[in-house]
Design an enzyme around this catalytic site. Structure first.
Site, PDB file in Angstrom:
ATOM      1  N   ILE A  50      -5.923 -58.921  -5.835  1.00 33.53           N
ATOM      2  CA  ILE A  50      -5.585 -57.644  -5.235  1.00 33.53           C
ATOM      3  C   ILE A  50      -5.748 -57.823  -3.734  1.00 33.53           C
ATOM      4  CG2 ILE A  50      -7.947 -56.787  -5.633  1.00 33.53           C
ATOM      5  CD1 ILE A  50      -6.803 -53.952  -5.666  1.00 33.53           C
ATOM      6  N   SER A  51      -4.747 -57.424  -2.981  1.00 40.56           N
ATOM      7  CA  SER A  51      -4.773 -57.625  -1.531  1.00 40.56           C
ATOM      8  C   SER A  51      -5.893 -56.825  -0.885  1.00 40.56           C
ATOM      9  CB  SER A  51      -3.431 -57.220  -0.913  1.00 40.56           C
ATOM     10  OG  SER A  51      -2.394 -58.047  -1.363  1.00 40.56           O
ATOM     11  N   ALA A  52      -6.262 -57.231   0.325  1.00 46.27           N
ATOM     12  CA  ALA A  52      -7.259 -56.501   1.094  1.00 46.27           C
ATOM     13  C   ALA A  52      -6.734 -55.102   1.430  1.00 46.27           C
ATOM     14  CB  ALA A  52      -7.581 -57.262   2.376  1.00 46.27           C
TER      15      ALA A  52
END
Length: 207
Positions: A50-52
């Site tokens: 999951i991206s930042a």
């Protein structure tokens, strides 16, 4: 309705974006709840991340002019479902790891979006995101959550007129590319900034 650019995408729209993102609890979309709110990407299994949070904010701000009421949105590499939860209009999330699709549905329901799933406003699909999902297109906005080695023509084709795609492109060196299609079907590309994403790939390398 597709092919529309929203008016008034200034301060009011940005405030609405902040409010929308604040309503989605990131802790429902990660395994490590203790670090859910750290501004870092997190692994979610099967070689995916999951991206930042800052990257999700960049994505939403970039696509905001196309997120009008009734917009069609495609999230490729939808992972845990977090960005789908932030989306406006009708949202399709496509992910080629079936286990992640099942988990994302659970996450969205836990976050209060069970009715959106049941009513079809949100649809989570297991499939090869590199080919998009033409059955529900064309899309006003497309987000790609993994890096394509080159610009995927099939995804550009599925953009509405007008439409915009936010996509990381490259292998060793990667850039976020903003792809715009205007009302006449003309396509332009603009490199925005350097990134490092997991590759947009098939099921086997992520097993």
């Amino acid at each position: 309705m597709t092919g529309e650019v929203c008016e008034g995408c200034g301060k009011e729209k940005l405030l609405a974006l902040d409010l929308a993102m604040s309503k989605v609890d990131r802790a429902n979309y990660v395994y490590n709840k203790a670090s859910a709110y750290e501004d870092l990407p997190q692994p979610i299994g099967h070689g995916a991340t999951i991206s930042a949070p800052h990257m999700h904010a960049h994505t939403m701000e970039n696509l905001l002019p196309l997120l009008c009421p009734g917009a069609r949105v495609l999230d490729i590499g939808s992972g845990s479902g977090y960005l789908v939860a932030d989306g406006a209009g009708t949202v399709v999330g496509i992910e080629h790891v079936p286990e992640l699709v099942d988990w994302s549905v659970q996450n969205l329901a836990r976050d209060g979006l069970g009715a959106a799933l049941a009513g079809g406003r949100i649809r989570m699909v297991a499939g090869d995101g590199r080919k998009g999902y033409p059955d529900a297109g064309p899309y006003d906005a497309i987000h790609v959550g993994a890096a394509a080695p080159t610009m995927p023509a099939e995804l550009v084709e599925q953009l509405a007129r007008p439409g915009r795609m936010f996509i990381p492109v490259g292998t060793v060196a990667q850039q976020i590319v903003q792809v715009d299609k205007d009302a006449d079907g003309n396509v332009t590309q603009q490199e925005l900034f350097d990134v490092m994403y997991v590759p947009l790939t098939d099921r086997k390398p992520q097993a």
